[in-house]
Design a protein around this motif. Structure first.
Motif, mmCIF file in Angstrom:
data_model
loop_
_atom_site.group_PDB
_atom_site.id
_atom_site.type_symbol
_atom_site.label_atom_id
_atom_site.label_comp_id
_atom_site.label_asym_id
_atom_site.label_seq_id
_atom_site.Cartn_x
_atom_site.Cartn_y
_atom_site.Cartn_z
ATOM 1 N N THR A 146 -36.590 -20.940 -45.004
ATOM 2 C CA THR A 146 -37.070 -21.288 -43.666
ATOM 3 C C THR A 146 -36.478 -22.608 -43.189
ATOM 4 N N ALA A 147 -36.250 -23.550 -44.118
ATOM 5 C CA ALA A 147 -35.585 -24.799 -43.727
ATOM 6 C C ALA A 147 -34.161 -24.521 -43.292
ATOM 7 N N ARG A 187 -34.339 -23.089 -39.748
ATOM 8 C CA ARG A 187 -34.564 -24.160 -38.768
ATOM 9 C C ARG A 187 -33.275 -24.914 -38.486
ATOM 10 N N GLN A 230 -44.496 -21.705 -39.139
ATOM 11 C CA GLN A 230 -44.192 -22.999 -38.534
ATOM 12 C C GLN A 230 -42.788 -23.036 -37.963
ATOM 13 N N ALA A 231 -41.845 -22.451 -38.689
ATOM 14 C CA ALA A 231 -40.467 -22.421 -38.193
ATOM 15 C C ALA A 231 -40.364 -21.613 -36.907
ATOM 16 N N ARG A 264 -33.780 -30.107 -43.943
ATOM 17 C CA ARG A 264 -34.605 -30.718 -42.894
ATOM 18 C C ARG A 264 -33.843 -31.845 -42.200
ATOM 19 N N TRP A 294 -30.767 -22.777 -36.523
ATOM 20 C CA TRP A 294 -31.180 -22.676 -35.119
ATOM 21 C C TRP A 294 -30.886 -23.977 -34.374
ATOM 22 N N ALA A 295 -31.178 -25.103 -34.998
ATOM 23 C CA ALA A 295 -30.927 -26.393 -34.362
ATOM 24 C C ALA A 295 -29.441 -26.640 -34.158
ATOM 25 N N ASP A 335 -41.710 -23.598 -34.027
ATOM 26 C CA ASP A 335 -40.775 -24.625 -33.570
ATOM 27 C C ASP A 335 -39.676 -24.036 -32.690
ATOM 28 N N ILE A 336 -39.281 -22.809 -32.977
ATOM 29 C CA ILE A 336 -38.261 -22.155 -32.134
ATOM 30 C C ILE A 336 -38.830 -21.862 -30.754
ATOM 31 N N ALA A 345 -31.333 -30.298 -39.922
ATOM 32 C CA ALA A 345 -31.990 -29.775 -38.719
ATOM 33 C C ALA A 345 -32.227 -30.884 -37.710
#
Length: 714
Positions: free
Chosen positions: A551-552, A555, A589-590, A522, A558-559, A593-594, A525
């Motif tokens: 999933t973290a 994220r 949730q991920a 996190r 992707w970031a 956020d995308i 990210a």
């Protein structure tokens, strides 16, 4: 004394910790000439025989012997035994709620009949309490009225006795107990309520003692909350001023007792310390009763508290702070002036008042703004800035005094509390003080979690956070030590700490490994493209067995890269039949956020709208809106969840705010929430440190949602 105690087969009976063969020793201890032995025995009675209010078969067997002890004037501390009997009888001394679920801890079940039998047994012997109303021992007279009001089977007779006794009783606290017992009878017996309310109203006007008038007024409000006078605020503030000016000195009471290593002894000492140096400590309980009766008359309650906070009596100001804590936790309102007045108490010489103010301000977050100047000024003085000692630090009941005197915050806890309040209020003056705190050997973890509201100015804290993270050992306690630092680094966007974050990510021990990895990912990210060095580690964790870790990692990847590639597949694998609700929610949730780049996941998310799990439905609906921009399938789910679970409202409101005009049909929902006075997450008898903050966030998001809906022309 205790005739027949040996004839009871105590070993066949039980209490909270097993066979009750130790109970005879406890009963004899209650009659001991040694004060320490009496207190130890009483502690044992509450700890085992009447554990957390339970009534065992051994508790029932004790009742005749307890009544015998109460009736014997040679027994010391009988007031404590009267209170014990009152509690065993089924009515708690400060609570009129009846017990519904009756179950002991562990496997043993306590029959509901035990409570009824206890009440009946004590009621059968309740005449013993009649004689105690005039007992020479004031502690006995203090306990007797509640016992009579709660347990005696003839309430009309008791009511007459209590009112008659009030005409001759001279002990202030006993007189207040008599009035409280009258109010209790009125609440418990509707046939006696009207005449009792009238009598309380008369007493509130006619009594010579202002404390007695305040007690009568509080009980009248409690018994008839719908008929509280409109001029209640000036009436009560006038009485408080009379009490202050008429008080002749600190509260009296029993002499100093020998310290005992018991829970009851510790509680007693705390109460004695709380009352020390105060002429009229009993006003606190009267005002609690009055505030409970006022309930949702928030403006009146605020006005009362503001008046108290302006009192010359530090004790009244301290009481006001604790009363306001209960008010602001449950009710929304205009608290700016109260917060400012509480902040002013930080400069008072009385340490108990400063402690109360600091504790209150810690929980306010954004509502603490009006006290920010006072907090900053207090912190600027520092621990060395001693102020002159104030009155009221010693004397009174127990003679233990009020703790250390002088200015400054005693120890680091006071400074840390003020700094926490300032940081949570979002005041940037906290930043250099946080830097100083980070140089200390130990840092209060809440300070690290408070850095996310300080904006760009907090970036200067990154090097210090990085250094501390580098010093954390990669042992079994890694999560507890590293997680707050990782959170803070993410909050200040301290991307220069990527090597240190990677060290933690790679070196996580088996204990809480997934928690450590999730926290580290996190943080990475939050660093975005600056975390490019960690991309191989992120990619390697996409296939983790833990959904939160995988999933973290998605994220973070992707970031860092902005390339869906493997990210989408890694997330969609958790949106499958049989996935746990928590795993599904993490992935949804991920994806949300995308945003639109994950539009291909819309079909998988849509299946979550029909889940039996409310949070799966909420997360799926929000994510579906964010990836597809289509409000039609998501909106009904969000609106239904709003009504079904109040704790989902912040998440739902955030999504409605994003939808804007597309969520216009939910406008009434938002308007209704904004007009409610009670906080959406208020719970009776419980609270969390972030409850006020979360409710204020809901209000902020609701206002934003309403503004967007209205701008859309709806």
């Amino acid at each position: 004394m205790l005739t027949g105690i040996e004839e009871v087969d105590w070993a066949s009976l039980g209490h909270a910790y097993g066979p009750a063969d130790d109970v005879p020793e406890l009963l004899r201890g209650l009659a001991s000439a040694d004060p320490a032995e009496r207190e130890t025995a009483l502690d044992g009675m509450y700890g085992a025989v009447h554990h957390q209010g339970d009534v065992y078969d051994s508790t029932l067997a004790c009742i005749p012997f307890l009544l015998e002890l109460v009736a014997d004037p040679a027994v010391e501390d009988r007031g404590c035994i009267v209170e014990l009997l009152t509690s065993i009888g089924g009515i708690e001394l400060e609570d009129d709620e009846e017990i519904d679920e009756l179950d002991a801890e562990g496997e043993e079940f306590i029959p509901a009949a035990n409570y009824a039998m206890a009440a009946a047994a004590i009621a059968a012997g309740a005449d013993v309490f009649l004689g105690l109303i005039s007992d020479p021992d004031p502690e006995v007279r203090l306990a007797a009225p509640c016992a009579l009001a709660s347990l005696h089977p003839e309430p009309a007779r008791v009511l007459t006795l209590l009112r008659e006794r009030l005409t001759v009783e001279r002990d202030t606290e006993v007189r207040l107990a008599l009035v409280a017992a009258v109010g209790r009878i009125a609440l418990r017996h509707a046939s006696l309520r009207a005449e009792t309310v009238d009598w309380l109203g008369w007493l509130a006007r006619a009594a010579q003692d202002p404390g007695l008038r305040l007690a009568a007024l509080a009980q009248r409000a409690r018994c008839a909350p719908g008929d509280i006078p409109e001029d209640i605020v000036p009436w009560v503030t006038g009485l408080l001023e009379e009490i202050r000016t008429s008080a002749s000195g600190p509260a009296g009471g029993g002499g100093e007792r020998a310290a005992t290593p018991t829970l009851i002894g510790q509680v007693r000492e705390l109460l004695e310390e709380h009352a020390a140096g105060r002429p009229a400590p009993w006003t606190e309980e009267l005002l609690r009763t009055l505030h409970a009766a006022l309930d949702d008359r928030v403006d009146d309650r605020i006005a009362l508290i503001e008046a108290q906070l302006r009192s010359p009596d530090w004790g009244q100001r301290s009481d006001a702070i604790w009363l306001c804590g209960g008010l602001i936790r449950v009710w929304r309102g205009r608290y700016e002036e109260i917060v400012r007045l509480v902040g002013a108490q930080l400069d008072d010489p009385e340490p108990r008042l400063r402690e109360a103010a600091t504790s209150f301000l810690e929980r306010l977050f954004e509502l603490g703004g009006p006290a920010a100047d006072a907090l900053a000024a207090r912190l600027a003085v520092g621990p060395a800035g001693a102020a002159p000692a104030g009155p009221g630090g010693a004397g009174g009941r127990g003679t233990r005094g009020g703790g250390a005197q002088g200015g400054g915050f005693v120890g680091r806890s006071g400074r840390d509390g003020a700094l926490l309040a300032l940081a949570r209020a979002g005041d940037t003056r906290a930043v250099p003080l946080l830097a100083r705190a980070l140089e200390e050997r130990e840092v209060r973890r809440e300070l690290l979690y408070a850095m996310d509201g300080l904006g760009p100015s907090a970036a200067m804290l990154a090097p210090l956070l990085r250094r501390r993270l580098a010093e954390v050992e990669l042992d079994e306690r890694l999560y507890d030590r590293a997680a707050p630092l990782l959170y803070a680094l993410a909050a200040v966007r301290g991307s220069q700490a990527v090597p240190e974050v990677l060290r933690v990510l790679r070196g996580a021990p088996a204990n809480r490994r997934d928690w450590v990895r999730e926290s580290a990912l996190r943080t990475l990210a939050a660093f975005g493209p600056a975390a490019g060095e960690a991309v191989p580690d992120m990619r390697g964790l996409l296939g983790a067995d833990s959904a939160t870790v995988a999933t973290a990692a998605a994220r973070a990847l992707w970031a860092a890269e902005g390339d869906l590639g493997e990210v989408l597949a890694a997330l969609e694998r958790w949106l499958r039949p049989g996935a746990s609700g928590a795993d599904w929610c993490s992935a949804a949730q991920a994806l949300g956020d995308i945003g639109p780049a994950a539009a291909s996941a819309a079909a998988a998310l849509r299946t979550g709208l029909a889940s039996r799990d409310l949070w799966v439905r909420v997360r799926s609906a929000a994510a579906l809106w964010r990836v597809s921009g289509d409000a039609a399938p998501a909106l009904p789910v969000l609106v239904a969840a709003w009504e079904e679970n109040r704790h989902a409202r912040v998440d739902v409101a955030e999504c409605l705010a994003e939808m804007g005009p597309a969520a216009a049909e939910a406008q009434l929902l938002i308007l209704t929430e904004l007009t409610r006075r009670r906080r959406h997450n208020a719970r009776e008898g419980a609270s969390g440190s972030h409850d006020i903050h979360v409710d204020e966030k809901l209000l902020t998001v609701c206002r934003a949602a309403l503004a967007r809906m209205e701008r859309g022309g709806f």
